[in-house]
Scaffold this motif. Structure first.
Motif: not given
Length: 502
Positions: A63-66, A79-84, A92-96, A296-301
């Motif tokens: 998620l941090r890449t181009d 939150r993880l998807n957008e932060a990365m 946070e300690e969560e999966l991935d 497949k489904t997250d906003r950022y991908g």
């Protein structure tokens, strides 16, 4: 850069953080929450089996890449998807999540250290099985520290620069105390210890003691790790030597050709990605992860913009043969694309909790990566002809589709634009135009080959490549640009890892 005197972190959390994976792919390993006495080589082998990663870096690094963009504001973003995506801190300690991966790396390191201490009690150091166990323990410890260093420490530079950069906690004994302080280490010390452990492992590694060797550091997997380490540190002849062993005399047989998956269904592609029968796969692990769902489904991908940039390239004069490669990419709709790679299965806990007990498989080392690093090494040792020969072989094996384009001839390297060559700025620069063009070409091919796997992040770091998140037509925001030597390319240490000044 502030000076770091000591790292202090809770090993109690590390010791208790053991994922109880339910999988049919690894040999059974002992329950880390029990007090089983490890009193035989067989039990030490089981202990090492459990030391391999059970958490994944794929999601939070990809998620941090181009390789990703904002697919649509109408899609959900965790939150993880957008932060990365915006290179922000996330504790946070969560999966991935980064924190989960950090904890799991040090859990595996603790188990490798325990195995080394138990092995030291055996007097017969000439025992081949004992040597194989020593090798595996050193290789696991080297790999996990190497991964931590490439995420939470600055990018590797020259020796003098590394001495002034902070390293990571390099844990070499099985700690029994809840809190342990570690003296300051610089990046040079960190990499020196990784190379030492890697060397021990390479000296003793053996294949014959594994029923499922692709889930362990067998010889080719160990050599593949060496190839990555020496490529990242610029030791080019070692890259060539180890890569040549891994690839063998007929390199075409070492990698999976395009023809093998171009007509496969999604289910068949997923089954083949992490298969032991896939000749490309060298090290596979089962991890607790939700990436199979989220990529497949997250906003950022992988969206319409990144899909066109990474795969389509219809107007490219240099990497045009990849026109055929994009056909294996599937689309959910106009904005969401993905390359089918990941399976999904659940433990009993996962049936009751959709956030935990969810598993997939990650491929950690492959012959494709080895092959591409050898091309880099040939270029950097002044053997451009060999680099081009390998590149031609790789592209023609991996990316040619029936009736689309012509085979690569080698002249495409000359068509790499100056602006693209200038994006490649490794610590060992300056480069010739030809070297920069080859490394750019290799990095772009790697983007496609390892899509969704997070490896692009390491190339962005080691080549000092920038990333721009700004939308076309909107006002430019500086914080949406990841600069070549941006401090955000080094993740902040997870909460609970405390830095104490003198």
């Amino acid at each position: 850069m502030r000076k770091i005197n000591r790292y202090v972190f809770s090993l109690l959390g590390v010791a208790c953080f053991v994922l109880s994976a339910c999988n049919d792919f690894l040999e059974q390993y002992p329950d880390s929450n029990t007090h089983t006495e490890v009193d035989s080589k067989e039990k030490i082998a089981q202990l090492l089996t459990a030391a391999y990663p059970e958490a994944s870096y794929f999601r939070f690094l990809e998620l941090r890449t181009d390789n990703v963009d904002d697919r649509s504001s109408k899609l959900p973003a965790s939150r993880l998807n957008e932060a990365m995506f915006y290179w922000n801190d996330y504790h946070e300690e969560e999966l991935d999540s980064p924190k989960l991966y950090w904890l799991d790396c040090y859990r595996g390191i603790a188990q490798a250290n325990q195995a080394l201490e138990l092995l030291a009690a055996y007097p017969d150091k000439e025992d081949p099985q004992l040597q194989a166990l020593y090798a595996e323990a050193f290789l696991v410890r080297a790999y996990l520290h190497f991964m931590v260093a490439n995420i939470w420490a600055p990018p590797f530079a020259d020796e003098e620069t590394n001495k002034g950069l902070p390293g990571i906690p390099y844990v070499e004994k099985s700690e029994k105390n809840a809190w342990v302080s570690y003296p300051q280490e610089n990046l040079q010390d960190t990499y020196r210890k990784i190379e030492r452990d890697l060397s021990y492992g390479l000296a003793w590694v053996k294949d014959e003691y594994y029923q499922k060797k692709k889930y362990h550091f067998h010889k080719k997997a160990a050599y593949a790790l060496a190839v990555r380490f020496f490529a990242y540190t610029g030791q080019w002849q070692k890259v060539i030597d180890y890569a040549t062993y891994v690839l063998g005399s007929d390199v075409k047989k070492a990698i999976l050709p395009y023809q093998e998956y171009k007509e496969k269904s999604v289910e068949e592609m997923v089954e083949g990605y992490a298969s032991e029968d896939n000749p490309s796969n060298l090290l596979i692990t089962t991890v607790e992860s939700l990436w199979e769902e989220n990529y497949k489904t997250d906003r950022y991908g992988l969206g319409s913009v990144s899909y066109e940039e990474v795969f389509q390239r219809f107007s490219s004069k240099s990497i045009r043969q990849i026109e055929g490669y994009f056909k294996a990419v599937h689309r959910l709709d106009r904005t969401r694309a993905y390359w089918p790679k990941f399976t999904h299965f659940q433990s009993a806990d996962g049936l009751l909790n959709e956030r935990r007990g969810q598993y997939t498989q990650n491929v950690l080392l492959t012959t494709e990566e080895v092959f591409l690093h050898r091309i880099e090494a040939y270029a950097m040792t002044g053997r451009a002809d060999l680099a081009k020969d390998d590149l031609i072989t790789f592209i023609n094996q991996k990316h040619i589709a029936d009736g689309i384009g012509s085979e690569l001839s080698g002249t495409e390297i000359e068509n790499v634009k100056p602006a693209d060559r200038e994006r490649i700025q490794p610590f060992y620069r300056p480069l010739t135009q030809e070297q920069a063009a080859i490394l750019y070409y290799v990095s772009e091919v790697a983007r496609q080959q390892f899509i969704h796997e997070g490896l692009r992040w390491f190339d962005l770091r080691r080549f000092n490549i920038s990333v721009d998140r700004n939308r076309v037509g909107e006002a430019k925001k500086a914080r949406y640009v990841l600069q070549p030597e941006d401090s955000r390319k080094t993740l902040s240490l997870p909460e609970g890892v405390t830095l104490i000044n003198p």
